[in-house]
Design an enzyme around this catalytic site. Structure first.
Site, PDB file in Angstrom:
ATOM      1  CG  HIS A   1      25.869  13.987  26.308  1.00 30.77           C
ATOM      2  ND1 HIS A   1      26.566  15.139  26.013  1.00 30.77           N
ATOM      3  CD2 HIS A   1      25.166  13.685  25.186  1.00 30.77           C
ATOM      4  CE1 HIS A   1      26.328  15.500  24.772  1.00 30.77           C
ATOM      5  NE2 HIS A   1      25.471  14.638  24.249  1.00 30.77           N
TER       6      HIS A   1
ATOM      7  CG  HIS B   1      23.005  17.812  26.146  1.00 31.91           C
ATOM      8  ND1 HIS B   1      23.142  16.448  26.089  1.00 31.91           N
ATOM      9  CD2 HIS B   1      22.470  18.176  24.949  1.00 31.91           C
ATOM     10  CE1 HIS B   1      22.694  16.001  24.938  1.00 31.91           C
ATOM     11  NE2 HIS B   1      22.296  17.021  24.211  1.00 31.91           N
TER      12      HIS B   1
ATOM     13  CD  GLN C   1      15.836  18.783  15.229  1.00 34.28           C
ATOM     14  OE1 GLN C   1      15.296  19.774  15.682  1.00 34.28           O
ATOM     15  NE2 GLN C   1      17.053  18.424  15.614  1.00 34.28           N
TER      16      GLN C   1
ATOM     17  CE  LYS D   1      31.713  13.298  28.059  1.00 36.68           C
ATOM     18  NZ  LYS D   1      31.508  12.096  28.845  1.00 36.68           N
ATOM     19  CB  SER D   2      26.909  12.144  20.250  1.00 36.93           C
ATOM     20  OG  SER D   2      25.699  11.911  19.549  1.00 36.93           O
TER      21      SER D   2
HETATM   22  P1  AMP Z   1      21.083  17.708  20.883  1.00 37.19           P
HETATM   23  O1  AMP Z   1      20.366  17.266  22.121  1.00 37.19           O
HETATM   24  O2  AMP Z   1      21.963  16.660  20.298  1.00 37.19           O
HETATM   25  O3  AMP Z   1      20.171  18.374  19.894  1.00 37.19           O
HETATM   26  O4  AMP Z   1      22.079  18.845  21.352  1.00 37.19           O
HETATM   27  C1  AMP Z   1      21.631  19.989  22.037  1.00 37.19           C
HETATM   28  C2  AMP Z   1      22.749  20.994  22.120  1.00 37.19           C
HETATM   29  O5  AMP Z   1      23.865  20.426  22.807  1.00 37.19           O
HETATM   30  C3  AMP Z   1      23.266  21.418  20.739  1.00 37.19           C
HETATM   31  O6  AMP Z   1      23.526  22.816  20.751  1.00 37.19           O
HETATM   32  C4  AMP Z   1      24.537  20.621  20.603  1.00 37.19           C
HETATM   33  O7  AMP Z   1      25.489  21.235  19.762  1.00 37.19           O
HETATM   34  C5  AMP Z   1      25.028  20.575  22.032  1.00 37.19           C
HETATM   35  N1  AMP Z   1      25.938  19.433  22.206  1.00 37.19           N
HETATM   36  C6  AMP Z   1      25.679  18.130  21.948  1.00 37.19           C
HETATM   37  N2  AMP Z   1      26.769  17.369  22.166  1.00 37.19           N
HETATM   38  C7  AMP Z   1      27.748  18.220  22.566  1.00 37.19           C
HETATM   39  C8  AMP Z   1      29.121  18.053  22.921  1.00 37.19           C
HETATM   40  N3  AMP Z   1      29.718  16.858  22.925  1.00 37.19           N
HETATM   41  N4  AMP Z   1      29.826  19.155  23.274  1.00 37.19           N
HETATM   42  C9  AMP Z   1      29.232  20.380  23.266  1.00 37.19           C
HETATM   43  N5  AMP Z   1      27.953  20.606  22.933  1.00 37.19           N
HETATM   44  C10 AMP Z   1      27.217  19.537  22.586  1.00 37.19           C
END
Ligand code: AMP
Length: 289
Positions: free
Chosen positions: A35, A38, A62, A185-186
């Site tokens: 999203h 990323h 993890q 965002k997540s």
């Molecule tokens: P993930 O795919 O959830 O493991 O996230 C991969 C990377 O993207 C990690 O370093 C997260 O901290 C970063 N990330 C995820 N969501 C956000 C966001 N809303 N804003 C900034 N960085 C993000």
């Protein structure tokens, strides 16, 4: 043209060719279902490096036994489009068997920093994160790697790991990207029902409240945390895992709002466990007082 590579050998070969040309390499580790959060990391890497590698790997190590490994959302085609449009040069998308060969038994196991916040509810999580990120660093050998402040404890842990183990990689922390109403965002926001999605805005409201209290001079950490908890608890669909204020560099709980502070929270809404936080560096402010 962006390439999607599945094997460690192919990645090594490509990165070696780039390095031979004197090109710098940035790495953005992700679990995919990308999203704008990323994307902001990828953008930063593209700005700062000649070549950008995005790893897309839902790392089984993890996830705890009762967590969402199986249901974690995946969409490599959409991820590839986003990466290519943002200027990435490579996606590394290995199978778990490529990353963890039979007989795998070497881990990066940090003490201290993981024994707080998310590490308490997710006891194996950071061992898996440190191990996979070290492996990615060894495979890609980037000059810089990009991590979001969204996962603030992870960012602190990776910075510490790189320092402790003398990894010659610059870690770049990037700000939290939010939806219009404030929700961070997540990839896990997909789990929310429409009602939970509305309710989840209380997280960013709590962040704003905490930031305001600190900006207005509140120095008692418990007062800040209690007011944030009260706000979140008023939302019936929210189930608090933790709201805590710690030192950003040590992850130790603090009583006074002083130094480099992280105020972090994890809250469940139905199937989704969401996190949010704010970081304030009071060190410069304190000096001027
Ligand atoms: P993930 O795919 O959830 O493991 O996230 C991969 C990377 O993207 C990690 O370093 C997260 O901290 C970063 N990330 C995820 N969501 C956000 C966001 N809303 N804003 C900034 N960085 C993000």
């Amino acid at each position: 043209m962006m390439v999607i590579l599945k094997t460690i050998d192919e990645v090594r070969k490509q990165v070696k060719a780039w390095k031979k040309e004197g090109l710098s390499v940035g790495l953005v580790p992700t679990m995919g279902y990308l999203h704008e959060g990323h994307q902001s990391l990828i953008q930063k890497s593209v700005e700062q490096n000649d070549r950008t590698v995005v790893s897309v790997f839902v790392n089984p190590m993890q996830f705890g036994p009762n967590e969402d490994l199986e249901s974690y959302p995946r969409d490599l085609d959409a991820d590839a489009k986003l990466c290519e449009a943002t200027g990435a040069d490579m996606i590394f998308n290995p199978e778990p068997s490529e990353m963890y060969a039979e007989g795998f038994c070497s881990y990066v196991n940090m003490t201290g920093l993981p024994d707080a916040l998310c590490g308490l509810t997710r006891p194996v999580h950071f061992k898996g994160v440190c191990t996979v990120v070290s492996k990615l660093f060894h495979i890609v050998t980037p000059d810089r790697a990009y991590f979001g402040q969204k996962d603030a404890q992870q960012l602190a842990i990776i910075m510490r790991m790189v320092m402790d183990l003398n990894m010659d990689i610059e870690i770049v922390g990037c700000p939290i990207i939010r939806e219009e109403d404030g929700l961070a965002k997540s990839s896990r926001n997909i789990y929310l029902t429409p009602e939970e999605r509305k309710a989840a805005v209380v997280l960013s409201k709590a962040v704003k409240l905490g930031q305001k209290l600190v900006a207005d001079g509140e120095k008692d950490a418990k007062t800040v945390v209690d007011k944030m908890k009260a706000l979140i608890s008023a939302e019936p669909l929210a189930d608090i895992d933790y709201v805590e204020m710690v030192n950003m560099d040590t992850m130790k709980a603090i009583d006074r709002v002083e130094g480099h502070i992280l105020c972090a929270m994890a809250v469940r809404f139905g199937k989704a466990r969401l996190i949010d936080n704010f970081i304030i560096d009071c060190r410069n402010v304190d000096k001027n007082e």
